[in-house]
Each structure stands twice: as structure tokens, then as C-alpha cells.
Design a protein around this motif. Structure first.
Motif, PDB file in Angstrom:
ATOM      1  N   LEU A 258       0.859  -1.239   0.079  1.00  0.00           N
ATOM      2  CA  LEU A 258      -0.104  -0.012   0.144  1.00  0.00           C
ATOM      3  C   LEU A 258       0.723   1.133   0.111  1.00  0.00           C
ATOM      4  O   LEU A 258       0.550   2.227  -0.738  1.00  0.00           O
ATOM      5  N   ALA A 259       1.803   1.334   0.831  1.00  0.00           N
ATOM      6  CA  ALA A 259       2.829   2.482   0.796  1.00  0.00           C
ATOM      7  C   ALA A 259       3.427   2.850  -0.548  1.00  0.00           C
ATOM      8  O   ALA A 259       3.349   4.065  -0.895  1.00  0.00           O
ATOM      9  N   ALA A 260       3.934   1.882  -1.047  1.00  0.00           N
ATOM     10  CA  ALA A 260       4.398   1.964  -2.288  1.00  0.00           C
ATOM     11  C   ALA A 260       3.293   2.385  -3.517  1.00  0.00           C
ATOM     12  O   ALA A 260       3.700   3.327  -4.170  1.00  0.00           O
ATOM     13  N   TRP A 261       2.194   1.659  -3.564  1.00  0.00           N
ATOM     14  CA  TRP A 261       1.257   2.187  -4.312  1.00  0.00           C
ATOM     15  C   TRP A 261       0.985   3.587  -4.337  1.00  0.00           C
ATOM     16  O   TRP A 261       0.772   4.361  -5.239  1.00  0.00           O
ATOM     17  N   GLU A 316     -26.073   3.997  -2.426  1.00  0.00           N
ATOM     18  CA  GLU A 316     -25.549   5.437  -1.875  1.00  0.00           C
ATOM     19  C   GLU A 316     -24.671   4.807  -0.824  1.00  0.00           C
ATOM     20  O   GLU A 316     -24.706   3.890   0.104  1.00  0.00           O
ATOM     21  N   ILE A 317     -23.252   5.321  -0.994  1.00  0.00           N
ATOM     22  CA  ILE A 317     -22.198   4.929  -0.164  1.00  0.00           C
ATOM     23  C   ILE A 317     -21.670   6.183   0.763  1.00  0.00           C
ATOM     24  O   ILE A 317     -21.845   7.322  -0.023  1.00  0.00           O
ATOM     25  N   PRO A 318     -21.019   6.049   1.632  1.00  0.00           N
ATOM     26  CA  PRO A 318     -20.539   6.928   2.580  1.00  0.00           C
ATOM     27  C   PRO A 318     -19.337   7.857   1.860  1.00  0.00           C
ATOM     28  O   PRO A 318     -18.630   7.280   1.272  1.00  0.00           O
ATOM     29  N   VAL A 319     -19.279   9.129   1.999  1.00  0.00           N
ATOM     30  CA  VAL A 319     -17.995   9.793   1.845  1.00  0.00           C
ATOM     31  C   VAL A 319     -17.293   9.878   2.776  1.00  0.00           C
ATOM     32  O   VAL A 319     -17.360  10.783   3.813  1.00  0.00           O
ATOM     33  N   THR A 320     -15.953   9.090   2.983  1.00  0.00           N
ATOM     34  CA  THR A 320     -15.195   9.302   4.173  1.00  0.00           C
ATOM     35  C   THR A 320     -14.419  10.346   4.073  1.00  0.00           C
ATOM     36  O   THR A 320     -14.201  11.059   3.117  1.00  0.00           O
ATOM     37  N   PRO A 321     -13.829  10.786   5.188  1.00  0.00           N
ATOM     38  CA  PRO A 321     -12.933  11.927   5.384  1.00  0.00           C
ATOM     39  C   PRO A 321     -11.749  12.107   4.400  1.00  0.00           C
ATOM     40  O   PRO A 321     -11.759  13.448   3.840  1.00  0.00           O
ATOM     41  N   TYR A 322     -11.145  11.069   4.049  1.00  0.00           N
ATOM     42  CA  TYR A 322      -9.902  11.207   2.925  1.00  0.00           C
ATOM     43  C   TYR A 322     -10.428  11.578   1.695  1.00  0.00           C
ATOM     44  O   TYR A 322     -10.112  12.286   0.719  1.00  0.00           O
ATOM     45  N   MET A 323     -11.655  10.758   1.338  1.00  0.00           N
ATOM     46  CA  MET A 323     -12.467  11.086   0.063  1.00  0.00           C
ATOM     47  C   MET A 323     -12.866  12.513  -0.191  1.00  0.00           C
ATOM     48  O   MET A 323     -12.897  13.022  -1.099  1.00  0.00           O
ATOM     49  N   LEU A 324     -13.240  12.961   1.049  1.00  0.00           N
ATOM     50  CA  LEU A 324     -13.677  14.533   0.825  1.00  0.00           C
ATOM     51  C   LEU A 324     -12.631  15.384   0.867  1.00  0.00           C
ATOM     52  O   LEU A 324     -12.691  16.387  -0.045  1.00  0.00           O
ATOM     53  N   HIS A 325     -11.373  14.889   1.306  1.00  0.00           N
ATOM     54  CA  HIS A 325     -10.152  15.730   1.284  1.00  0.00           C
ATOM     55  C   HIS A 325      -9.833  15.717  -0.487  1.00  0.00           C
ATOM     56  O   HIS A 325      -9.435  16.833  -0.957  1.00  0.00           O
ATOM     57  N   LEU A 326      -9.863  14.490  -1.031  1.00  0.00           N
ATOM     58  CA  LEU A 326      -9.586  14.497  -2.308  1.00  0.00           C
ATOM     59  C   LEU A 326     -10.638  15.324  -3.269  1.00  0.00           C
ATOM     60  O   LEU A 326     -10.126  15.926  -4.470  1.00  0.00           O
ATOM     61  N   LEU A 413     -24.750   3.573   9.285  1.00  0.00           N
ATOM     62  CA  LEU A 413     -23.990   2.248   9.891  1.00  0.00           C
ATOM     63  C   LEU A 413     -22.922   1.902   8.850  1.00  0.00           C
ATOM     64  O   LEU A 413     -22.025   1.405   9.236  1.00  0.00           O
ATOM     65  N   LEU A 414     -23.147   2.130   7.537  1.00  0.00           N
ATOM     66  CA  LEU A 414     -21.931   1.896   6.572  1.00  0.00           C
ATOM     67  C   LEU A 414     -20.785   3.005   7.093  1.00  0.00           C
ATOM     68  O   LEU A 414     -19.818   2.492   6.856  1.00  0.00           O
ATOM     69  N   ARG A 415     -21.262   3.967   7.281  1.00  0.00           N
ATOM     70  CA  ARG A 415     -20.026   4.988   7.385  1.00  0.00           C
ATOM     71  C   ARG A 415     -19.066   4.383   8.528  1.00  0.00           C
ATOM     72  O   ARG A 415     -18.060   4.742   8.507  1.00  0.00           O
ATOM     73  N   VAL A 416     -19.645   3.824   9.640  1.00  0.00           N
ATOM     74  CA  VAL A 416     -18.886   3.458  10.762  1.00  0.00           C
ATOM     75  C   VAL A 416     -17.686   2.289  10.107  1.00  0.00           C
ATOM     76  O   VAL A 416     -16.543   2.392  10.694  1.00  0.00           O
ATOM     77  N   HIS A 417     -18.220   1.625   9.452  1.00  0.00           N
ATOM     78  CA  HIS A 417     -17.146   0.408   8.905  1.00  0.00           C
ATOM     79  C   HIS A 417     -16.329   1.120   7.815  1.00  0.00           C
ATOM     80  O   HIS A 417     -15.265   0.962   7.829  1.00  0.00           O
ATOM     81  N   HIS A 418     -16.891   1.924   6.904  1.00  0.00           N
ATOM     82  CA  HIS A 418     -16.114   2.351   5.883  1.00  0.00           C
ATOM     83  C   HIS A 418     -14.919   3.338   6.266  1.00  0.00           C
ATOM     84  O   HIS A 418     -14.119   3.349   5.798  1.00  0.00           O
ATOM     85  N   GLU A 419     -15.317   4.194   7.335  1.00  0.00           N
ATOM     86  CA  GLU A 419     -14.263   5.157   7.928  1.00  0.00           C
ATOM     87  C   GLU A 419     -13.424   4.274   8.684  1.00  0.00           C
ATOM     88  O   GLU A 419     -12.066   4.710   8.328  1.00  0.00           O
ATOM     89  N   ARG A 420     -13.613   3.113   9.048  1.00  0.00           N
ATOM     90  CA  ARG A 420     -12.722   2.372   9.771  1.00  0.00           C
ATOM     91  C   ARG A 420     -11.597   1.883   8.813  1.00  0.00           C
ATOM     92  O   ARG A 420     -10.411   1.706   9.052  1.00  0.00           O
ATOM     93  N   ILE A 421     -12.352   1.546   7.620  1.00  0.00           N
ATOM     94  CA  ILE A 421     -11.638   0.528   6.443  1.00  0.00           C
ATOM     95  C   ILE A 421     -10.545   1.578   5.981  1.00  0.00           C
ATOM     96  O   ILE A 421      -9.472   1.342   5.981  1.00  0.00           O
ATOM     97  N   GLU A 422     -10.995   3.162   5.581  1.00  0.00           N
ATOM     98  CA  GLU A 422     -10.249   4.127   5.200  1.00  0.00           C
ATOM     99  C   GLU A 422      -9.088   4.322   6.044  1.00  0.00           C
ATOM    100  O   GLU A 422      -7.703   4.357   5.621  1.00  0.00           O
ATOM    101  N   TRP A 424      -7.672   2.495   8.355  1.00  0.00           N
ATOM    102  CA  TRP A 424      -6.460   1.299   8.390  1.00  0.00           C
ATOM    103  C   TRP A 424      -5.664   1.359   7.027  1.00  0.00           C
ATOM    104  O   TRP A 424      -4.668   1.142   7.131  1.00  0.00           O
ATOM    105  N   ILE A 425      -6.330   1.501   5.819  1.00  0.00           N
ATOM    106  CA  ILE A 425      -5.685   1.525   4.850  1.00  0.00           C
ATOM    107  C   ILE A 425      -4.630   2.745   4.702  1.00  0.00           C
ATOM    108  O   ILE A 425      -3.678   2.668   4.253  1.00  0.00           O
ATOM    109  N   LEU A 426      -5.102   3.915   5.026  1.00  0.00           N
ATOM    110  CA  LEU A 426      -4.103   5.115   5.339  1.00  0.00           C
ATOM    111  C   LEU A 426      -2.922   4.888   6.152  1.00  0.00           C
ATOM    112  O   LEU A 426      -2.048   5.129   5.790  1.00  0.00           O
ATOM    113  N   GLU A 427      -3.308   4.107   7.306  1.00  0.00           N
ATOM    114  CA  GLU A 427      -2.333   3.872   8.242  1.00  0.00           C
ATOM    115  C   GLU A 427      -1.513   2.812   7.865  1.00  0.00           C
ATOM    116  O   GLU A 427      -0.087   3.123   7.742  1.00  0.00           O
ATOM    117  N   GLN A 428      -1.814   1.897   6.936  1.00  0.00           N
ATOM    118  CA  GLN A 428      -0.880   0.999   6.622  1.00  0.00           C
ATOM    119  C   GLN A 428      -0.065   1.471   5.265  1.00  0.00           C
ATOM    120  O   GLN A 428       1.028   1.114   4.928  1.00  0.00           O
TER     121      GLN A 428
END
Length: 446
Positions: A258-261, A316-326, A413-422, A424-428
Motif C-alpha cells: 500500500l505504501a509504495a502504491w 448510496e455509499i458514505p463519503v469518508t474523510p480522506y475522500m472528501l479531502h480528495l 451504519l455503513l459509514r462506521v465501517h467504511h471510515e474504519r476501513i479507510e 486502516w488503509i491510510l495507516e498501512q
């Protein structure tokens, strides 16, 4: 005046001088040589030849024709012929009706033969165009584009950057388009499959599936059904085997990649492409769904995105914080979120080439745009996110009865999980991002 008193030998002069009194609806001038023939005149000046006789105790009268179309001698012969029919007990009106019916039938038969010849001469390409036009309202954009691309003739300038004078290649179905539909038999399709399977089996498999559905549609249309055999000529074991089976695709980003990509993608000079690729990974959406996003699909108040879904229509899916930033950093050139000032419709096309270059620079193997969708689903396994949540975000059909009929997850409810996924991906990926920071405002450019 009686019929006997108004009977004269018809001549051109007498016929011309004969008129109808204005106080009568019609007047007759009977011929002495052909007693059943008369000139009928009306107050308007119209004159016609008529035949009158008696059959089975009843008077019958028939119009022979106008003075312009019937010379006197020809009208006499016609009247005499009709009288001969009456003398044999035949009603000439019935004979005339039968002649007219036969003429109409003959004309209809001839027209049907001409139409049948036209239909028999129809090419696959002509019927393919009709098929696409009729079915277009029921298809998504991607499915419609597949039908266009797989049948295109090719030979046009590629238009790709750095493509020089290269011409586009014909689609897999292009070779079949000039053929008459009636000639598209099993042997022809099997030969086509054997040829296409040698060079571009993956593309040909999709083309074969499209062709199979097309022929099924043709068999359901009265116009084309007679041109095809009873069994769909594309549905053969030989054709299927010639195209081979689709292999399981395994291109996917691993956690340690993920970091290299992210580092390579963020270095892409075009910020729209860089944001688009990151959004494909962080949403797990289909590439076409991301590229088709419009600004009107973005709800900043409730932080949601309406995605045009090929399965359910929209989701409809959530707009997570980093996606809003993009998204906040993107220019608003037109209605498209991922716009392009150089494309014909103003929308970014699939950024395969920039992505391939970024992956190569990062030392990664071949990773397709759809591989980013697989990556999202695979990476969520590390967090043990419920499979139904991942499927709902990605737009997959529910795979169990409970998912179909009993679980309804709201956006929050989707946002709770989606923000957690985002997160974690950014952390990795080693990306430091403040999720609480207010995203930058969208800027408009000319």
C-alpha cells in the motif's frame, strides 16, 4: 322521358352534348347498339358509362368507367361481355369483386416477396444496430459501450497520446457484421470463435456472450426468426471450448504494498487521475462507476455519494474523510467529478496507462483498475468487516436470504465501517491525515 325514349346510338357528339337537368340527381342516355349500355350524367357535369341488366328478377347496375378512360366502342364491348355473364346466370359484380380481390392478393404477395428478399439480405450489422437501439433503454452505459466496441470496424486514428498514425483495431465481432443474418450459422460462428480465441480470447468471450444474447433476441422477433435455425447457432460446445475458460484474476494490492502504491499514484502529475485511482481503491467501486460520478451525485450535507449501479440502478455509499479531502481539491470544470479538458465529453477516460506506469515505478506487478476493486474487498479481511457491509459498499448482490430480506443498513451504519476501513488503509500506507480537519473548499476553474 322513358328508357326507350332516351335510347339513341351513342356517338361522340351525342355523348358530349348530353347533360343532366339541374333538378334531377342523374340522367341516362341509353345506347341502341348495346341496350345494356348508357351514359350517366350528373348536375356537376360528370359523365360515366354504366351497365344495367336484370338477374334473377332484380336490376343490377355497374359502373364501367369514365368517358375519358373508355372510348365508346370499348364501352360497348364491355357491356356486351357483362351481358353474356348475366345470360349465364353469373353476377358480374361478383366476378369484378373476385378480380379485385385477386389483384389485391397478387399485389400483397409480390410486396411480401420483396419484403422477404429485403429481410433475407439484412446483414448482421444492420440487425445489430436495430437490436442496440431497442435494448439501449434497459442497459447501463458500460454494457452499451461493450456492444459498440465489440462490433466496431476499426481502421480509424487511435487518438491515443503518443499513438502516432496508429489505427484502431476491429472489434472481435467486426468480421461477422457484413454477413447476411441468414448465413450466421453454427459452422460460421465456430470458425470465428476458433480464430478469435487464438489472439484475444478474453475479449472474444465477452463478444461471444453478447452475440449469443443477440441471436436469442432475433429468434424472438417475427421479422428475423425465420432467418435463423431453431437452436441458437452460437450455443455450441465447440465455440465455447475454442474461446476457453476465463481464468481467476488475482491481481490485488497486498497490505505491505500500500505504501509504495500510494506514493507512486500521488506523484502522477494529473491530480484528477491521482484522485480517481485513490477513490477506486478506497470505495471498491467499479472503475466505470467512479468515472461516471457527477457533482450532483455528491451530497456534502449528509456525506454520501449516489453511485450509478449496474446491479440495482443506484446505491448510496458514505463519503469518508480522506475522500472528501480528495474531492475538495478537484477543479469543477463541468458536471463530471473526474473531468478532462481534452476528452470529447469532458469526462476522464479509464486511466489505465498512468496507473500502469505508477505501478511499474513502485516496483509492483501488473495491477488492473478492477484489481483495485478486488484489493478493497481483500484488505477488509484484515479488519473482519461483515461481508454484507463490504458487499453493500461495493454494490454486490446479497448472497444470503438474511441479507436480501432482513438486513437494511442505513448510510450511517455503513459509514462506521467504511471510515474504519479507510483509516486502516491510510495507516498501512503511511499517510498521515487528520480525519477531523475540514476539507478544502471546491474551487471552480474556467
Amino acid at each position: 322521358m322513358s328508357k326507350q325514349e332516351s335510347r339513341v346510338r351513342l356517338t361522340a357528339g351525342r355523348v358530349e352534348a348530353f347533360t343532366c337537368p339541374t333538378d334531377k340527381p342523374q340522367a341516362f342516355l341509353w345506347d341502341t347498339e348495346a341496350p345494356t349500355l348508357a351514359v350517366r350524367a350528373t348536375p356537376t357535369g360528370r359523365k360515366t358509362y354504366v351497365f344495367e341488366s336484370r338477374l334473377h328478377g332484380s336490376t343490377i347496375r355497374m359502373t364501367i368507367g369514365t368517358l375519358k378512360d373508355w372510348p365508346i366502342e370499348r364501352a360497348r364491348l364491355k357491356a356486351q361481355g357483362l351481358k353474356m355473364l348475366v345470360d349465364t346466370g353469373t353476377d358480374p359484380r361478383e366476378v369484378e369483386r373476385e378480380k379485385q380481390a385477386a389483384a389485391v392478393e397478387k399485389k400483397a404477395t409480390a410486396a411480401a416477396k420483396v419484403e422477404a428478399a429485403k429481410v433475407a439480405a439484412l446483414t448482421v450489422g444492420e440487425v445489430w444496430g436495430t437490436y442496440i437501439a431497442e435494448r439501449r433503454p434497459f442497459w447501463g452505459d458500460l454494457h452499451y459501450r461493450d456492444h459498440i466496441d465489440k462490433a466496431k470496424a476499426g481502421g480509424l486514428p487511435s487518438g491515443r497520446r503518443g499513438g502516432g498514425k496508429q489505427l484502431t483495431k476491429p472489434g472481435p465481432l467486426a468480421a461477422l457484421m457484413p454477413l447476411a443474418l441468414k448465413d450466421l450459422d453454427q459452422a460460421t460462428i465456430e470458425a470465428w470463435a476458433a480464430n478469435e480465441g487464438k489472439t484475444r480470447a478474453t475479449s472474444a468471450r465477452l463478444a461471444w456472450r453478447l452475440l449469443t444474447v443477440f441471436l436469442t433476441w432475433c429468434a424472438e422477433q417475427p421479422t428475423y426468426a425465420a432467418l435463423l435455425p431453431a437452436k441458437n447457432p452460437a450455443k455450441t460446445k465447440k465455440a465455447r471450448e475454442a474461446l476457453g475458460k476465463a481464468g481467476t484474476k488475482t491481481d490485488v494490492l497486498q497490505r505491505e504494498q500500500l505504501a509504495a502504491w500510494f506514493a507512486a499514484v500521488q506523484k502522477i502529475q494529473n491530480p484528477v487521475i491521482a484522485a480517481c485511482l485513490q477513490m477506486m481503491l478506497l470505495t471498491g467501486a467499479r472503475p466505470g462507476e467512479v468515472l461516471a460520478l457527477r457533482w450532483e451525485d455528491l451530497n456534502t450535507q449528509w456525506k454520501g455519494i449516489q453511485i450509478r449501479d449496474k446491479v440495482e440502478g443506484t446505491r448510496e455509499i458514505p463519503v469518508t474523510p480522506y475522500m472528501l479531502h480528495l474531492l475538495a481539491a478537484l477543479p469543477r470544470r463541468n458536471e463530471w467529478v473526474f473531468s478532462s479538458p481534452t476528452s470529447a465529453n469532458g469526462c476522464l477516460t479509464e486511466p489505465n496507462t498512468p496507473h500502469t506506469r505508477a505501478c511499474k515505478a513502485a516496483g509492483l506487478g501488473r495491477l488492473t483498475l478492477h484489481g483495485l476493486r478486488r484489493s478493497f474487498a481483500s484488505l477488509t479481511e484484515w479488519l473482519e468487516v461483515p461481508a454484507g457491509v463490504v458487499a453493500q459498499i461495493q454494490g454486490h448482490k446479497p448472497s444470503a436470504t438474511a441479507e436480501k430480506h432482513y438486513k437494511v443498513r442505513p448510510l450511517e451504519l455503513l459509514r462506521v465501517h467504511h471510515e474504519r476501513i479507510e483509516a486502516w488503509i491510510l495507516e498501512q500506507a503511511g499517510i498521515v491525515f487528520d480525519a477531523q480537519a475540514e476539507p478544502g473548499k471546491l474551487r471552480a476553474v474556467s
